[in-house]
Write an enzyme that holds these catalytic residues in place. Structure first.
Site, PDB file in Angstrom:
ATOM      1  N   LYS A  83      -0.919  -7.419  -7.088  1.00 35.49           N
ATOM      2  CA  LYS A  83      -1.781  -7.688  -5.937  1.00 35.49           C
ATOM      3  C   LYS A  83      -3.181  -8.144  -6.355  1.00 35.49           C
ATOM      4  O   LYS A  83      -3.897  -8.743  -5.546  1.00 35.49           O
ATOM      5  CB  LYS A  83      -1.881  -6.454  -5.040  1.00 35.49           C
ATOM      6  CG  LYS A  83      -2.637  -5.290  -5.642  1.00 35.49           C
ATOM      7  CD  LYS A  83      -2.711  -4.117  -4.682  1.00 35.49           C
ATOM      8  CE  LYS A  83      -3.486  -2.954  -5.267  1.00 35.49           C
ATOM      9  NZ  LYS A  83      -4.886  -3.286  -5.577  1.00 35.49           N
ATOM     10  N   ASP A  84      -3.575  -7.883  -7.604  1.00 33.30           N
ATOM     11  CA  ASP A  84      -4.903  -8.276  -8.073  1.00 33.30           C
ATOM     12  C   ASP A  84      -4.919  -9.630  -8.777  1.00 33.30           C
ATOM     13  O   ASP A  84      -5.983 -10.107  -9.158  1.00 33.30           O
ATOM     14  CB  ASP A  84      -5.460  -7.222  -9.048  1.00 33.30           C
ATOM     15  CG  ASP A  84      -5.772  -5.901  -8.366  1.00 33.30           C
ATOM     16  OD1 ASP A  84      -6.095  -5.937  -7.160  1.00 33.30           O
ATOM     17  OD2 ASP A  84      -5.690  -4.853  -9.022  1.00 33.30           O
ATOM     18  N   ARG A 133      -7.438  -7.192   4.926  1.00 32.29           N
ATOM     19  CA  ARG A 133      -6.076  -7.005   5.454  1.00 32.29           C
ATOM     20  C   ARG A 133      -6.008  -5.747   6.312  1.00 32.29           C
ATOM     21  O   ARG A 133      -5.468  -5.762   7.430  1.00 32.29           O
ATOM     22  CB  ARG A 133      -5.099  -6.907   4.275  1.00 32.29           C
ATOM     23  CG  ARG A 133      -3.681  -6.479   4.647  1.00 32.29           C
ATOM     24  CD  ARG A 133      -2.853  -6.208   3.400  1.00 32.29           C
ATOM     25  NE  ARG A 133      -3.395  -5.132   2.593  1.00 32.29           N
ATOM     26  CZ  ARG A 133      -3.107  -3.837   2.778  1.00 32.29           C
ATOM     27  NH1 ARG A 133      -2.279  -3.463   3.743  1.00 32.29           N
ATOM     28  NH2 ARG A 133      -3.635  -2.920   2.000  1.00 32.29           N
ATOM     29  N   ARG A 134      -6.537  -4.634   5.812  1.00 35.67           N
ATOM     30  CA  ARG A 134      -6.504  -3.383   6.572  1.00 35.67           C
ATOM     31  C   ARG A 134      -7.413  -3.456   7.799  1.00 35.67           C
ATOM     32  O   ARG A 134      -7.063  -2.984   8.872  1.00 35.67           O
ATOM     33  CB  ARG A 134      -6.925  -2.214   5.672  1.00 35.67           C
ATOM     34  CG  ARG A 134      -5.918  -1.864   4.591  1.00 35.67           C
ATOM     35  CD  ARG A 134      -6.470  -0.821   3.655  1.00 35.67           C
ATOM     36  NE  ARG A 134      -5.507  -0.402   2.638  1.00 35.67           N
ATOM     37  CZ  ARG A 134      -5.833  -0.094   1.387  1.00 35.67           C
ATOM     38  NH1 ARG A 134      -7.097  -0.174   0.993  1.00 35.67           N
ATOM     39  NH2 ARG A 134      -4.901   0.275   0.532  1.00 35.67           N
ATOM     40  N   ARG A 151     -15.740   0.571  -1.496  1.00 35.53           N
ATOM     41  CA  ARG A 151     -15.149   0.014  -2.706  1.00 35.53           C
ATOM     42  C   ARG A 151     -15.257   1.019  -3.831  1.00 35.53           C
ATOM     43  O   ARG A 151     -15.843   2.080  -3.691  1.00 35.53           O
ATOM     44  CB  ARG A 151     -15.843  -1.306  -3.075  1.00 35.53           C
ATOM     45  CG  ARG A 151     -15.476  -2.453  -2.137  1.00 35.53           C
ATOM     46  CD  ARG A 151     -15.415  -3.811  -2.804  1.00 35.53           C
ATOM     47  NE  ARG A 151     -14.774  -3.778  -4.097  1.00 35.53           N
ATOM     48  CZ  ARG A 151     -15.352  -4.219  -5.226  1.00 35.53           C
ATOM     49  NH1 ARG A 151     -16.566  -4.726  -5.195  1.00 35.53           N
ATOM     50  NH2 ARG A 151     -14.711  -4.179  -6.363  1.00 35.53           N
ATOM     51  N   ARG A 157     -13.591   6.658  -4.323  1.00 37.09           N
ATOM     52  CA  ARG A 157     -13.521   6.607  -2.860  1.00 37.09           C
ATOM     53  C   ARG A 157     -13.265   7.993  -2.274  1.00 37.09           C
ATOM     54  O   ARG A 157     -13.803   8.341  -1.219  1.00 37.09           O
ATOM     55  CB  ARG A 157     -12.429   5.627  -2.409  1.00 37.09           C
ATOM     56  CG  ARG A 157     -12.729   4.192  -2.767  1.00 37.09           C
ATOM     57  CD  ARG A 157     -11.748   3.241  -2.119  1.00 37.09           C
ATOM     58  NE  ARG A 157     -11.601   2.022  -2.903  1.00 37.09           N
ATOM     59  CZ  ARG A 157     -10.971   0.935  -2.502  1.00 37.09           C
ATOM     60  NH1 ARG A 157     -10.439   0.895  -1.298  1.00 37.09           N
ATOM     61  NH2 ARG A 157     -10.865  -0.123  -3.275  1.00 37.09           N
ATOM     62  N   CYS A 244     -10.133 -15.089  -0.517  1.00 39.75           N
ATOM     63  CA  CYS A 244     -10.259 -13.628  -0.591  1.00 39.75           C
ATOM     64  C   CYS A 244     -10.695 -12.988   0.721  1.00 39.75           C
ATOM     65  O   CYS A 244     -10.578 -11.774   0.885  1.00 39.75           O
ATOM     66  CB  CYS A 244     -11.205 -13.228  -1.714  1.00 39.75           C
ATOM     67  SG  CYS A 244     -12.875 -13.863  -1.514  1.00 39.75           S
TER      68      CYS A 244
END
Length: 311
Positions: A83-84, A133-134, A151, A157, A244
């Site tokens: 995903k990165d 996305r979230r 982040r 987090r 992005c």
């Protein structure tokens, strides 16, 4: 080609990235007990920067320094979360994927100190996430919630959550499992509720193209289903050419019968427009499936939607 005596593995220096490397070292040791491994940790610009990733050129901020170490010969193998890895451009010249490991959980998890589920969160609850996305999916289905920028690695987090910077968090289940923090999960969200990012839960092993000894040694760690799913998903993202700041989600799934399908979505940042596509591969190869799903969304207006988002 004889197996190498030593494989130097480059990785981001975060606890999660190093845990991923330990998985690879363990699988390598089980298959090739004669090969020694050592870790070459690097801190990427994406790890250092706590602002908007678009200012650093997007997801490539998490792979640039790792790629440089590989190409410079300072390491032989890179471990990445798929995903990165940017899919809108090819891998750096001279490198290749040697294997995709068996896929982990693709879902997102809610962490709420009071034990509430997503449906139970009251108006104005601050949900910590910087994922477009979230944010788009929460805006679409839970507009009464407030997203606050968050982040840093998963441990950081969680510290911010307990410091009161947010009331709840959304994090990847696979990431929490890798750092041994499944215990903090309040609710695992179905993919239908929170569609995952492209490449979720898959680790990729990247080598120099001319390093056939390392490629031969690590290719046996690969999983066929993960390869097919990653290929379909990354081709989908490549054809779509999202940036992005584009809220794009999707996942391929291999059924027990071997049939492959790909479900994908493109959102506006406010969640008010959602484009959906779901197709089965049938006789198509994975890359062609990814292309077909992307074309379906482009016909629905995905290009205009993506281009309208500032980046």
């Amino acid at each position: 080609m004889s197996a190498p005596e030593l494989i130097r593995i480059v990785s981001r220096s975060s606890p999660m990235a190093l845990a991923q490397v330990e998985r690879v070292r363990g699988e390598l040791a089980a298959r090739h007990p004669g090969i020694r491994t050592e870790v070459v940790p690097v801190t990427t610009s994406g790890d250092r920067w706590m602002g908007d990733l678009s200012a650093l050129g997007g997801k490539g901020a998490f792979t640039k320094e790792v790629d440089a170490a590989l190409l410079a010969g300072e390491a032989d193998l890179a471990v990445h979360c798929v995903k990165d890895i940017p899919a809108d451009r090819p891998l750096p010249a001279g490198t290749t994927f040697a294997a995709f490991l068996e896929r982990d959980d693709i879902r997102d998890a809610l962490i709420h100190p009071g034990g509430r589920t997503l449906d139970q969160l009251p108006d104005g609850t601050r949900v910590g996430t910087s994922s477009v996305r979230r944010i788009a999916q929460l805006a679409a289905s839970y507009p009464h919630l407030q997203c606050v920028p968050m982040r840093g690695n998963a441990n950081r987090r969680l510290e911010k959550l307990h410091a009161g910077d947010a009331d709840a968090l959304l994090l990847a289940v696979s990431g929490l499992e890798r750092i041994g923090r499944r215990d903090v999960v309040t609710e695992i969200l179905p993919a239908e509720t929170m569609c995952p990012p492209i490449g979720a839960g898959i680790l990729a092993l990247q080598c120099r193209e001319d390093d056939t000894g390392t490629i031969d040694a690590v290719s046996a760690l690969g999983d066929r289903d993960a390869f097919r799913e990653a290929t379909a998903e990354r081709m989908f993202l490549h054809v779509l050419q999202g940036h992005c700041n584009s809220p794009i989600a999707g996942y391929a799934k291999t059924e027990r019968s071997g049939e492959l399908s790909l479900r994908a979505c493109v959102f506006t940042p406010d969640g008010k427009t959602v484009l959906n596509a779901h197709e089965w591969a049938g006789p198509l190869d994975p890359a062609t499936l990814g292309t077909s799903v992307a074309v379906t969304l482009l016909r629905q207006g995905a290009r205009e939607l993506i281009d309208s988002i500032a980046h």
